[in-house]
Design an enzyme around this catalytic site. Structure first.
Site, PDB file in Angstrom:
ATOM      1  N   SER A 195       0.923  -1.244  -0.201  1.00  0.00           N
ATOM      2  CA  SER A 195       0.233  -0.135   0.012  1.00  0.00           C
ATOM      3  C   SER A 195       0.944   1.230  -0.063  1.00  0.00           C
ATOM      4  CB  SER A 195      -0.931   0.022   1.209  1.00  0.00           C
ATOM      5  OG  SER A 195      -1.520   1.240   1.253  1.00  0.00           O
ATOM      6  N   GLY A 196       0.562   2.189  -0.699  1.00  0.00           N
ATOM      7  CA  GLY A 196       1.369   3.416  -1.087  1.00  0.00           C
ATOM      8  C   GLY A 196       2.470   3.209  -2.138  1.00  0.00           C
ATOM      9  N   THR A 199      -1.934   2.790  -8.093  1.00  0.00           N
ATOM     10  CA  THR A 199      -3.181   3.488  -8.902  1.00  0.00           C
ATOM     11  C   THR A 199      -2.691   4.402  -9.779  1.00  0.00           C
ATOM     12  OG1 THR A 199      -4.462   3.123  -6.720  1.00  0.00           O
ATOM     13  CG2 THR A 199      -5.360   4.760  -8.343  1.00  0.00           C
ATOM     14  N   ASN A 205      -0.961   5.668   3.097  1.00  0.00           N
ATOM     15  CA  ASN A 205      -1.225   6.096   1.938  1.00  0.00           C
ATOM     16  C   ASN A 205      -2.394   6.886   1.938  1.00  0.00           C
ATOM     17  OD1 ASN A 205      -1.558   6.476  -0.870  1.00  0.00           O
ATOM     18  ND2 ASN A 205      -1.891   4.378  -1.490  1.00  0.00           N
ATOM     19  N   SER A 223      -5.448   5.518  -0.769  1.00  0.00           N
ATOM     20  CA  SER A 223      -5.046   4.069  -0.835  1.00  0.00           C
ATOM     21  C   SER A 223      -6.695   3.493  -1.545  1.00  0.00           C
ATOM     22  CB  SER A 223      -5.191   3.520   0.722  1.00  0.00           C
ATOM     23  OG  SER A 223      -5.030   2.142   0.789  1.00  0.00           O
ATOM     24  N   SER A 224      -6.512   2.431  -2.267  1.00  0.00           N
ATOM     25  CA  SER A 224      -7.382   1.766  -3.046  1.00  0.00           C
ATOM     26  C   SER A 224      -8.007   0.693  -1.808  1.00  0.00           C
ATOM     27  CB  SER A 224      -7.105   0.988  -3.972  1.00  0.00           C
ATOM     28  OG  SER A 224      -6.628   1.736  -5.169  1.00  0.00           O
ATOM     29  N   GLY A 269      -2.757  -3.253  -2.110  1.00  0.00           N
ATOM     30  CA  GLY A 269      -1.409  -3.695  -1.909  1.00  0.00           C
ATOM     31  C   GLY A 269      -1.296  -4.334  -0.434  1.00  0.00           C
ATOM     32  N   GLU A 272      -0.908  -5.111   3.486  1.00  0.00           N
ATOM     33  CA  GLU A 272      -1.038  -4.193   4.402  1.00  0.00           C
ATOM     34  C   GLU A 272      -0.829  -4.724   5.926  1.00  0.00           C
ATOM     35  OE1 GLU A 272      -4.645  -1.588   2.593  1.00  0.00           O
ATOM     36  OE2 GLU A 272      -5.023  -2.932   4.247  1.00  0.00           O
TER      37      GLU A 272
END
Length: 1061
Positions: free
Chosen positions: A111-112, A116, A158, A161-162, A388, A390
């Site tokens: 993540s981050g 995206t 993030n 973050s998605s 991502g 986590e």
């Protein structure tokens, strides 16, 4: 790519790490660090791209850079995300050494790490490659910002973050995109009602507060953001709010561009407001009879939520305070405790938000679906952008599913890069030293195995009504005792730990069973089914991906949302993951590994330890080694000979080993190996072979060009010879005729006869010209008959002498074409009169000076030929219902098609912005240039003169004989005396506008005009000539806001009074 045998440069200056002869962790880390600090964030490992998140905008993604990576030679430009898109696109078309095949691009990382943004850049370049001059490309590009607003949120790791996964499938016919499909995975609905410290709710809530005007907030029933519990009563600074306001405008534009109707957008935002209002409903301790009581301050919020959802207030209250069940035909009512009521409130909020998100995805798929014959075979490029890996301070059920998806992607990577390749070496008995890698298959077995995997045990416990989270943890501890990848929690912590491929993660088991059951009581289902908002009644249950394959459906239970028997959330996610993997295994994969350089999200900072940890668990050292020493392309003899048999330049090449060796011997390629049933090539060999094929293709084009030129020249010479022979025959015939005439005259001279008196000739009288009548149109010139000599000329460009030739007597065909043109013209004019005229009309009943009638392209250019740079006009298209904007550019005129979408939005073809009216479109592009030349509109172009208007066709269409017959003789006489020279006589120097002909200046017109003014004043819904959409229970929302005002210190604006009348 570095040629073999040359000195190797330092690691930091090499764009492809597979070209290095010697490599260890220290040199790899140093190379990536040096490139990152020089803003070289992309590095290749063979055909795998490593992307480091720069945490700042870079000048690497403009139109000029995109054009450079369009059909570029591999290795001629630095590594880039555009190069991956270019490679996938041309491989899909069959231009990269293999036949046409579907492709998929897998973007992975924690993540981050920038997944995206990488997805948006891939889509941008692919749409640039397949530019087909249609609005579909822009609609596809608008999908990402739309989904980001509803599916992304700020976390501690993030800022964007998605909180869901998505797989975008782009469908192509040849090299043109024909449609797109979106699959979504595991929306984190729990974030709507709960998020950790330092995190935020989904972006769209903050965008609405920042972007809606005060009048629109009151229309939706939104107050100050500090009052709402679901967004923690927090907002942002002025700068952040300004950024959110801009984002909200982008979301609204994306909704318009994709094709959402205005009422649908209003319904969607009303439901989002209802989610926030429902979060403020609180309860008081139960009374003596056991029923729960609603707090006095919450009654207004409950009324507001019911109006925003479009449901009855008492029905919503029943769903909160009690549960209805039917046992043996008897209806039983069970009252909730305070905790159960709060859980029911949060459950309704999560389901409502999940329905909005699912409706958006379904609507996107409906609007972007391909419109082609089902028999046509379509290729596709899939792009996977999934959450991502986590590891938070508190990890729940959602983090377990997210990390499971990342485990599956890591296994997919290992399978393609290590397992398949090394298995092929063993099968072909090649000399190969096995490369060991971190195989995460035991972790997947721990999570997915049946019947003793973690998700299977979770489903088993969820099926028992008496099971709790503690019994579930006890079951895990007894089942996985001794497993190297599972560790029980220490102390009194209710949880467990799993050793993932990326590290150890400790999960908190609180809420696991409830989230996996994901139950929705029957009375809540009935509440949504009976809503007057179609969005809540028609969309199936979402939040996790439903199967995208047609399953066997029982007729009595075709509505999955209303069915009481359903899969658990974990089972649905596991099935969705299985479907995704099937799609990806059937396509040719391309990998993008995103790396996060630091946890502080600061540009220009590299945390060596964090970077090294990601390199290790991604297996980057092993990947570099197998790309450097291995053979990533392994075609069979048949596949290779079929694709490259053209290099032998002879027909009927045998598809066997001998032919393959002959093909390779005809080239200068080295470093390949021949196995028992297939050939083994390095990753760069495909590019080299493609250059050989391209050279032959260019030679074939030259041969075709020469042959076609020879054929045309031969046809031309034969045609000229025929014409010369025909002219010679005509000349000889004329000479014979002249000789005969001369002979006849000579014979007449010989005759002797008396002279015959000739009568006196009168002088010719001049022919009286008719008096010029002002209203009479000039007579068209009489066409002269075409000479037979011009029936067939060498300029008719016929390639074959036996082809069709023009002949005389085609008046019937020309008449049919003229009739079709007239029908199209009439249809377009009726479209303008019935749907467009009132929208374009100004307040004074006239059209803008830049609007012209149905004039041709040449006529528009003639009007602009002597006008200054930037002058423009908008004309009604002759061939379709629509408009064309003609712009006076430098040394030329440009014509831009204006498309009207089904949701009544106006878009210039190729632009990324939709407009509610034609006037708004013109005003916008007077300040913002039109792509791709960024040309601004400056001066509107009026009529050429006041006596030659181009509105005659509109007048003749709108002023019908029936309308004229209804007018009284007195009115006709008054009109004639007021304007003796006709309607085209205007004062010199004034702007020429077309009056609204269908609202004639009669007694009826005055009544119609006064009626329109009264409607405009009395209705707040008039905005720019169109009816504004309102929430469906708008009056209930207004009453609820008044009630809330009694318990809130926040003052309300006076515009509520206007909204109620």
């Amino acid at each position: 790519m570095m040629p073999p045998g040359e000195p190797q440069p330092p690691a930091g200056s090499v764009g492809n790490l597979a070209a290095l002869a010697e490599l260890d962790e220290a040199s790899l880390l140093q190379g990536l660090r040096e490139r990152f600090l020089r803003h070289q964030v992309y590095t290749d490992v063979g055909d795998i791209l490593i992307a480091l998140n720069p945490f700042q905008p870079l000048q690497l993604y403009g139109r000029e850079v995109s054009e450079q990576y369009r059909c570029h030679d591999e290795g001629s430009l630095p590594p880039h995300i555009f190069a991956v898109a270019d490679r996938a696109y041309h491989a899909m078309l069959g231009r990269r050494g293999a036949g046409p095949q579907s492709q998929c691009i897998v973007i992975s990382g924690e993540s981050g790490a920038g997944k995206t943004e990488s997805t948006k850049l891939l889509l941008q370049h692919i749409m640039n490659l397949c530019k087909g001059n249609s609005q579909l490309e822009q609609q596809i590009l608008q999908v990402n910002p739309l989904l980001e607003a509803f599916g992304n949120a700020q976390t501690v790791m993030n800022d964007n973050s998605s909180r869901f996964g998505k797989y975008i499938q782009l469908r192509f016919q040849n090299n043109t995109v024909r449609g797109a499909k979106l699959s979504e995975y595991l929306l984190e609905k729990s974030r709507v009602v709960q998020h950790n410290t330092g995190e935020r709710n989904f972006h769209i809530f903050y965008y609405m507060f920042a972007g809606l005007s005060s009048e629109e907030k009151e229309m939706y029933g939104l107050l100050d953001p500090s009052l709402y519990r679901y967004i923690s009563g927090r907002f942002g600074t002025e700068d952040v709010a300004q950024h959110w306001k801009q984002k909200y405008q982008e979301v609204c534009n994306a909704l318009d561009m994709v094709g959402f109707q205005e009422q649908e957008q209003v319904d969607m935002q009303a439901i989002l407001a209802g989610v926030l209002s429902l979060g403020n409903v609180t309860f008081e301790p139960p009374e003596s009879n056991g029923s729960l009581k609603l707090s006095e301050a919450s009654r207004g919020w409950l009324k507001a939520a019911a109006g925003q959802f479009g449901v009855q207030e008492d029905e919503l209250l029943k769903c909160l305070i009690c549960t209805m069940s039917v046992t043996r035909g008897e209806q039983i009512q069970r009252f909730h405790t305070q905790q159960q009521a709060e859980d029911a409130r949060d459950s309704i909020a999560k389901v409502a938000y999940g329905r909005v998100f699912g409706w958006i995805v379904s609507k996107i798929n409906e609007l972007l679906a391909e419109n082609v014959d089902p028999e046509v075979e379509l290729r596709e490029i899939g792009i996977l952008d999934i959450f991502g890996f986590e590891n938070f301070a508190v990890n729940r059920f959602e983090q377990l599913c997210i990390n499971l998806a990342n485990e599956q992607l890591q296994h997919f990577f290992n399978h393609h890069i290590f397992q398949l390749e090394q298995a092929a070496y063993r099968a072909e008995e090649l000399s190969w030293e096995t490369i060991t890698y971190n195989n995460n298959e035991p972790i997947l077995n721990l999570l997915l195995a049946k019947p003793l995997g973690l998700l299977s045990l979770l489903d088993e416990q969820s099926a028992f009504p008496q099971a709790t989270d503690k019994t579930f943890v006890d079951k895990l501890n007894s089942s996985f005792k001794g497993n190297l990848h599972f560790q029980p929690a220490r102390g009194r912590v209710l949880g467990f730990s799993i050793i993932h491929y990326a590290g150890k993660v400790q999960y908190t088991a609180d809420g696991f069973l409830e989230k996996n059951r994901d139950t929705l009581p029957a009375n809540v289902r009935g509440l949504f089914i009976n809503s007057i908002t179609p969005l809540l009644t028609t969309i199936s249950r979402t939040g996790t991906l439903m199967p995208h394959v047609k399953a066997k459906i029982v007729p009595e239970a075709d509505n999955k949302f209303n069915s009481t028997r359903k899969q658990s959330a974990g089972a649905q996610f596991r099935h969705s993951l299985m479907v995704l993997m099937e799609r990806m295994y059937s396509a040719n994969p391309h990998f993008v590994r995103c790396i996060k350089p630091n946890n502080q999200k600061e540009p220009g900072v590299v945390d060596n330890q964090m970077l090294l940890q990601q390199l290790r668990y991604n297996g980057l050292l092993e990947t570099i080694r197998i790309r450097r020493d291995g053979f990533s392309w392994r075609p069979t003899f048949e596949e290779f000979a079929e694709r490259y048999g053209i290099l032998l330049v002879k027909p009927d090449v045998s598809l066997n080993k001998e032919s393959c060796l002959k093909i390779l011997q005809s080239t200068d390629i080295t470093g390949w190996i021949c196995g028992k049933s297939r050939l083994f090539f390095k990753y760069w060999h495909q590019e080299q072979l493609a250059k050989y094929v391209e050279r032959l293709e260019k030679a074939a084009v030259v041969i075709q060009k020469v042959f076609r030129g020879f054929r045309c020249r031969k046809s031309y010479l034969k045609l000229m010879a025929e014409l010369r022979a025909q002219a010679q025959r005509q000349q000889e015939e004329a000479e014979r005729e002249r000789s005969r005439q001369q002979a006849m005259e000579a014979e007449a001279q010989k005759r002797i006869s008396l002279p015959i008196p000739v009568p006196r000739k009168r002088l010719p009288r001049p022919y009286p010209h008719p008096q010029t009548v002002p209203d009479m149109p000039p007579r068209p010139p009489v066409p002269r008959p075409r000479s037979k000599l011009t029936e067939f000329t060498p300029f008719d460009n016929f390639l074959h002498p036996t082809g069709p030739r023009p002949v005389l007597g085609t008046e019937e065909q020309t008449g049919e074409e003229a009739k079709m043109r007239q029908l199209k013209r009439g249809a377009t004019l009726r479209w303008f009169r019935e749907t467009q005229a009132q929208k374009v009309m100004q307040d004074d009943g006239a059209f803008p000076s830049w609007l012209h009638g149905m004039i041709s392209r040449r006529e528009a250019e003639n009007l602009l030929i002597d006008k200054p740079l930037g002058c423009f006009l908008v004309r009604i298209s002759q061939s379709r219902p629509g408009y064309t904007l003609t712009y006076r550019g430098e040394n030329r005129c440009r014509h831009y098609m204006i498309e009207m979408q089904p949701n009544k939005r106006y878009v210039i073809l190729g632009e990324d912005r939709a407009h509610t009216s034609l006037t708004e479109l013109v005003q916008y592009h007077q300040t913002v240039g039109i792509q791709p030349f960024m040309e601004k509109l400056t001066v509107p172009c009026g009529q050429n003169s006041s006596e030659s208007l181009d509105y005659k066709d509109l007048e003749s269409l709108t002023v019908t004989p029936a309308v004229v017959a209804e007018e009284s003789p007195h009115e006709e006489q008054t009109s004639a005396s007021a304007c003796p020279a006709g309607r085209t006589t205007l004062k010199a120097g004034t702007a020429t506008v077309l009056r609204s002909v269908w609202f004639r200046r009669t007694k009826n017109f005055q009544e119609q005009q006064s009626l329109d003014k009264s409607k405009t004043k009395s209705s707040l819904g008039k905005a720019g000539g169109r009816q504004r959409a309102f929430p469906r229970l708008h009056s209930s929302i207004c009453l609820a806001m008044k009630e809330i005002q009694q318990f809130s210190s926040v003052p309300l604006n006076g515009s509520f009074k206007k909204l109620q009348h």
